[in-house]
Design an enzyme around this catalytic site. Structure first.
Site, PDB file in Angstrom:
ATOM      1  N   SER A  56       0.821  -1.212   0.000  1.00  0.00           N
ATOM      2  CA  SER A  56       0.000   0.000   0.000  1.00  0.00           C
ATOM      3  C   SER A  56       0.856   1.263   0.000  1.00  0.00           C
ATOM      4  O   SER A  56       0.356   2.351  -0.300  1.00  0.00           O
ATOM      5  CB  SER A  56      -0.933   0.018   1.211  1.00  0.00           C
ATOM      6  OG  SER A  56      -1.885  -1.018   1.125  1.00  0.00           O
ATOM      7  N   GLY A 247      -4.256  -2.049  -0.893  1.00  0.00           N
ATOM      8  CA  GLY A 247      -3.429  -1.723  -2.049  1.00  0.00           C
ATOM      9  C   GLY A 247      -3.124  -0.245  -2.100  1.00  0.00           C
ATOM     10  O   GLY A 247      -3.662   0.542  -1.315  1.00  0.00           O
ATOM     11  N   GLY A 249      -2.597   3.758  -3.687  1.00  0.00           N
ATOM     12  CA  GLY A 249      -3.078   4.768  -4.619  1.00  0.00           C
ATOM     13  C   GLY A 249      -4.568   4.999  -4.638  1.00  0.00           C
ATOM     14  O   GLY A 249      -5.319   4.623  -3.743  1.00  0.00           O
ATOM     15  N   CYS A 274      -9.311  -1.827   3.528  1.00  0.00           N
ATOM     16  CA  CYS A 274      -8.540  -0.688   3.028  1.00  0.00           C
ATOM     17  C   CYS A 274      -8.935  -0.347   1.578  1.00  0.00           C
ATOM     18  O   CYS A 274     -10.057   0.061   1.331  1.00  0.00           O
ATOM     19  CB  CYS A 274      -7.049  -0.953   3.180  1.00  0.00           C
ATOM     20  SG  CYS A 274      -6.055   0.557   3.109  1.00  0.00           S
ATOM     21  N   LEU A 275      -8.044  -0.519   0.603  1.00  0.00           N
ATOM     22  CA  LEU A 275      -8.429  -0.224  -0.776  1.00  0.00           C
ATOM     23  C   LEU A 275      -9.574  -1.135  -1.207  1.00  0.00           C
ATOM     24  O   LEU A 275     -10.438  -0.739  -1.994  1.00  0.00           O
ATOM     25  CB  LEU A 275      -7.239  -0.377  -1.724  1.00  0.00           C
ATOM     26  CG  LEU A 275      -7.542   0.087  -3.157  1.00  0.00           C
ATOM     27  CD1 LEU A 275      -6.556   1.156  -3.617  1.00  0.00           C
ATOM     28  CD2 LEU A 275      -7.516  -1.084  -4.125  1.00  0.00           C
ATOM     29  N   GLN A 278     -12.626   0.567  -0.287  1.00  0.00           N
ATOM     30  CA  GLN A 278     -12.922   1.648  -1.230  1.00  0.00           C
ATOM     31  C   GLN A 278     -13.473   1.113  -2.549  1.00  0.00           C
ATOM     32  O   GLN A 278     -14.427   1.672  -3.109  1.00  0.00           O
ATOM     33  CB  GLN A 278     -11.651   2.473  -1.470  1.00  0.00           C
ATOM     34  CG  GLN A 278     -11.132   3.165  -0.223  1.00  0.00           C
ATOM     35  CD  GLN A 278      -9.667   3.549  -0.319  1.00  0.00           C
ATOM     36  OE1 GLN A 278      -9.065   3.517  -1.396  1.00  0.00           O
ATOM     37  NE2 GLN A 278      -9.066   3.906   0.812  1.00  0.00           N
ATOM     38  N   ASN A 316      -3.564   2.589   7.118  1.00  0.00           N
ATOM     39  CA  ASN A 316      -2.659   3.090   6.085  1.00  0.00           C
ATOM     40  C   ASN A 316      -3.481   3.400   4.844  1.00  0.00           C
ATOM     41  O   ASN A 316      -3.682   2.543   3.996  1.00  0.00           O
ATOM     42  CB  ASN A 316      -1.572   2.055   5.763  1.00  0.00           C
ATOM     43  CG  ASN A 316      -0.748   2.466   4.549  1.00  0.00           C
ATOM     44  OD1 ASN A 316      -0.703   3.641   4.196  1.00  0.00           O
ATOM     45  ND2 ASN A 316      -0.096   1.514   3.922  1.00  0.00           N
ATOM     46  N   GLY A 318      -4.866   6.927   2.135  1.00  0.00           N
ATOM     47  CA  GLY A 318      -4.934   8.346   1.817  1.00  0.00           C
ATOM     48  C   GLY A 318      -6.230   8.744   1.150  1.00  0.00           C
ATOM     49  O   GLY A 318      -6.438   9.928   0.847  1.00  0.00           O
ATOM     50  N   PHE A 319      -7.125   7.760   0.896  1.00  0.00           N
ATOM     51  CA  PHE A 319      -8.411   8.028   0.259  1.00  0.00           C
ATOM     52  C   PHE A 319      -9.523   7.512   1.164  1.00  0.00           C
ATOM     53  O   PHE A 319      -9.295   6.687   2.045  1.00  0.00           O
ATOM     54  CB  PHE A 319      -8.485   7.358  -1.115  1.00  0.00           C
ATOM     55  CG  PHE A 319      -7.588   7.986  -2.144  1.00  0.00           C
ATOM     56  CD1 PHE A 319      -8.094   8.891  -3.061  1.00  0.00           C
ATOM     57  CD2 PHE A 319      -6.233   7.678  -2.187  1.00  0.00           C
ATOM     58  CE1 PHE A 319      -7.271   9.482  -4.010  1.00  0.00           C
ATOM     59  CE2 PHE A 319      -5.399   8.264  -3.127  1.00  0.00           C
ATOM     60  CZ  PHE A 319      -5.912   9.165  -4.033  1.00  0.00           C
ATOM     61  N   HIS A 359      -7.002  -1.866   9.223  1.00  0.00           N
ATOM     62  CA  HIS A 359      -6.346  -3.162   9.007  1.00  0.00           C
ATOM     63  C   HIS A 359      -6.530  -4.083  10.207  1.00  0.00           C
ATOM     64  O   HIS A 359      -5.742  -4.043  11.159  1.00  0.00           O
ATOM     65  CB  HIS A 359      -4.850  -2.957   8.731  1.00  0.00           C
ATOM     66  CG  HIS A 359      -4.575  -2.461   7.361  1.00  0.00           C
ATOM     67  ND1 HIS A 359      -4.251  -3.300   6.308  1.00  0.00           N
ATOM     68  CD2 HIS A 359      -4.593  -1.213   6.849  1.00  0.00           C
ATOM     69  CE1 HIS A 359      -4.081  -2.580   5.209  1.00  0.00           C
ATOM     70  NE2 HIS A 359      -4.281  -1.309   5.519  1.00  0.00           N
ATOM     71  N   GLU A 361      -5.835  -7.101  10.466  1.00  0.00           N
ATOM     72  CA  GLU A 361      -4.718  -8.049  10.608  1.00  0.00           C
ATOM     73  C   GLU A 361      -3.548  -7.418  11.353  1.00  0.00           C
ATOM     74  O   GLU A 361      -2.549  -8.099  11.638  1.00  0.00           O
ATOM     75  CB  GLU A 361      -4.260  -8.537   9.226  1.00  0.00           C
ATOM     76  CG  GLU A 361      -3.295  -7.633   8.487  1.00  0.00           C
ATOM     77  CD  GLU A 361      -3.919  -6.372   7.919  1.00  0.00           C
ATOM     78  OE1 GLU A 361      -3.182  -5.488   7.424  1.00  0.00           O
ATOM     79  OE2 GLU A 361      -5.162  -6.258   7.960  1.00  0.00           O
TER      80      GLU A 361
END
Length: 386
Positions: A56, A247, A249, A274-275, A278, A316, A318-319, A359, A361
Site C-alpha cells: 500500500s 493496495g 493509490g 482498506c483499498l 474503497q 494506512n 490516503g483516500f 487493518h 490483521e
C-alpha cells in the site's frame, strides 16, 4: 557490511525537497541516489519492517514520527510482501546497533541490499507538521551533488496519486495458493473455524501477507488472484467467499476490479479491507476522495456505531469513501474514525458484503479488530452474524 563498519561511515549529505519548495537537510542512509514519491508520515512506534514491505506504500516516501528507528533490526519473518515497497524512507535517527534475538541484520543493511534511499538527521517533527498543515505532497530525496533547483525540477516527473492506477504495479501476475498460518508468537485465542475447508478467492490489489495468514488460520483455502481477474473466472472457481485486499493509490482508476465486483455482488459473501473497502464502496455506486494527510499508524480509534465499542486500529490509507454518494438504502455505515469522523466501515446485509477501512490483521498494530475475519467465516458458513 557489518555494524562496526556502518558506525564509522561519515554520512553523505542528503536533502528532501517538497513540491512547494520546502527543503529539509539531513544525511543519507541505505542506498545513495534519488527517490521521488508522495511524502507521507506514519505514527507507529514499532513495525517499520512491516511498513516498508506493505504494498500500500508503493510510490510513497514514508516518514516515521517516532524518533529512533532500526533498534531491533530486521528478520525474514516480519514482512508483508517479497520486497521493500516504499520509494524512500525518512527518520530522525537511524539505529546502528540492532538488539533483538530474532534480528538477522540491520535496517540499513537491508535497505542497501534492496537499493532503497533513506534520509536521517531530519527534523521529522517540522516535516510532519508541514504535511499536517498543508497536506501530503510530492517530493524528492537526493544524495547526489546538484543544486536545489536541479532536484526541484525532478518533482514534476513524480506522478500524482490522484488518478494513478498503482494496483497494476503490485498485483500478482499469476494466481497462487497461500498456505502459511500465523506466527506461533501470535496471541493464543480460539478462532472461528469451519468444519470443512472454505474456498476464499482473494483479489490481490497489493495484499499483505498477514491478511492471508489470518484467513488460513481460520480454516480457509486461500487462492490469490490478480486484480484484473474477471467475474466469469471467479464464478468458474466456485468460491465460498471473496476477499478484497488493501493496495496503493487512488481506487477510482481500478475500474476493472470495480466492474467485476459489481457483477459479483449478492452472489457471494464479500469482505474488503482498506483499498478493498474503497473498491467495494465504488462498486456500490459511491465515490471516493483524497484525505489531506491520510491515516497511517497503529493507534487510530474507530467506533462501531451499533454497539458503541471502540477499537484501536492499524491504518494506512490516503483516500476515503464518501457515504453521502451511495444512494442504495441497503448500504449503511458501520464504523467511523473518532479523530475526524470519516467512514471506517460499511455493510449491506442484503448483498452479503462488508468492509473496513482499517487493518484488522494489524502487523504492525493492535489486535482489537481481528474479529472481522471471524465474521467473514460466519458469513461463508451461514452461521448467525453478530
Amino acid at each position: 557490511m557489518n555494524n562496526s563498519i556502518l558506525n564509522t561511515i561519515i554520512r553523505k549529505p542528503a536533502v528532501l525537497i517538497l513540491e512547494d519548495g520546502a527543503v529539509f537537510r539531513g544525511r543519507a542512509f541505505g542506498a545513495v541516489g534519488e527517490a521521488g514519491g508522495e511524502v507521507v508520515f506514519n505514527t507507529s512506534m514499532t513495525g517499520y519492517q512491516e511498513v516498508l514491505t506493505d504494498p500500500s506504500y508503493y510510490g510513497q516516501i514514508v516518514t516515521m514520527t517516532y524518533p529512533l528507528i532500526g533498534n531491533y533490526g530486521v528478520n525474514e519473518e516480519d514482512v508483508e510482501s517479497s520486497k521493500i515497497q516504499v520509494a524512500g524512507f525518512i527518520v530522525k535517527e537511524i539505529s546502528q546497533i540492532p538488539s533483538n534475538w530474532r534480528s538477522t541484520r540491520s535496517l540499513e543493511e537491508w535497505m542497501l541490499s534492496q537499493h532503497i534511499v533513506g534520509l536521517c538527521g531530519v527534523d521529522t517533527r517540522a516535516l510532519v507538521r508541514k504535511l499536517r498543515t498543508y497536506g501530503v505532497m510530492r517530493g524528492v530525496i537526493s544524495t547526489e551533488d546538484g543544486t536545489e533547483a536541479d532536484i526541484h525540477a525532478k518533482i514534476d516527473a513524480v506522478p500524482s496519486m490522484i488518478g494513478a492506477d498503482l494496483v497494476r504495479s503490485v498485483t500478482t501476475n499469476e494466481s497462487y495458493r497461500w498456505k502459511d498460518r500465523l506466527h506461533p508468537t501470535y496471541h493464543s485465542k480460539i478462532f472461528t473455524k469451519s468444519a470443512n475447508p472454505l474456498c476464499v478467492l482473494a483479489f490481490d490489489f497489493g495484499i499483505k501477507q498477514n491478511i492471508l495468514r489470518h484467513l488460513t488460520e481460520r480454516g480457509c483455502e486461500v487462492h490469490v488472484v490478480p486484480a484484473y481477474t474477471d467475474a466469469d473466472e471467479i464464478r468458474a472457481l466456485q468460491p465460498d467467499g471473496i476477499f478484497l485486499s488493501n493496495g496503493p493509490g487512488d481506487p477510482e482508476p481500478v475500474t476493472y476490479a470495480i466492474h467485476t465486483i459489481q457483477q459479483l455482488l449478492g452472489s457471494y459473501p464479500i469482505f474488503g479491507i482498506c483499498l478493498g473497502h474503497q473498491v467495494l464502496g465504488l462498486a456500490l455506486g459511491g465515490t471516493t476522495y483524497k484525505l489531506k494527510f491520510g491515516h497511517r499508524g497503529a493507534n487510530q480509534p474507530v467506533k462501531h456505531l451499533k454497539s458503541g465499542k471502540i477499537d484501536i486500529t492499524s491504518q494506512n490509507h490516503g483516500f476515503c469513501v464518501d457515504m453521502e454518494s451511495i444512494r442504495d438504502k441497503k448500504v449503511e455505515v458501520t464504523h467511523i474514525n473518532l479523530n475526524d469522523n470519516t467512514v471506517e466501515g460499511l455493510e449491506s446485509r442484503e448483498l452479503r458484503c462488508f468492509s473496513v477501512q482499517y487493518h484488522p490483521e494489524a502487523s504492525p498494530g493492535p489486535y482489537d479488530a481481528a474479529h472481522h475475519f471471524d465474521r467473514f467465516v460466519r458469513m461463508m458458513t451461514g452461521d448467525k452474524d453478530e
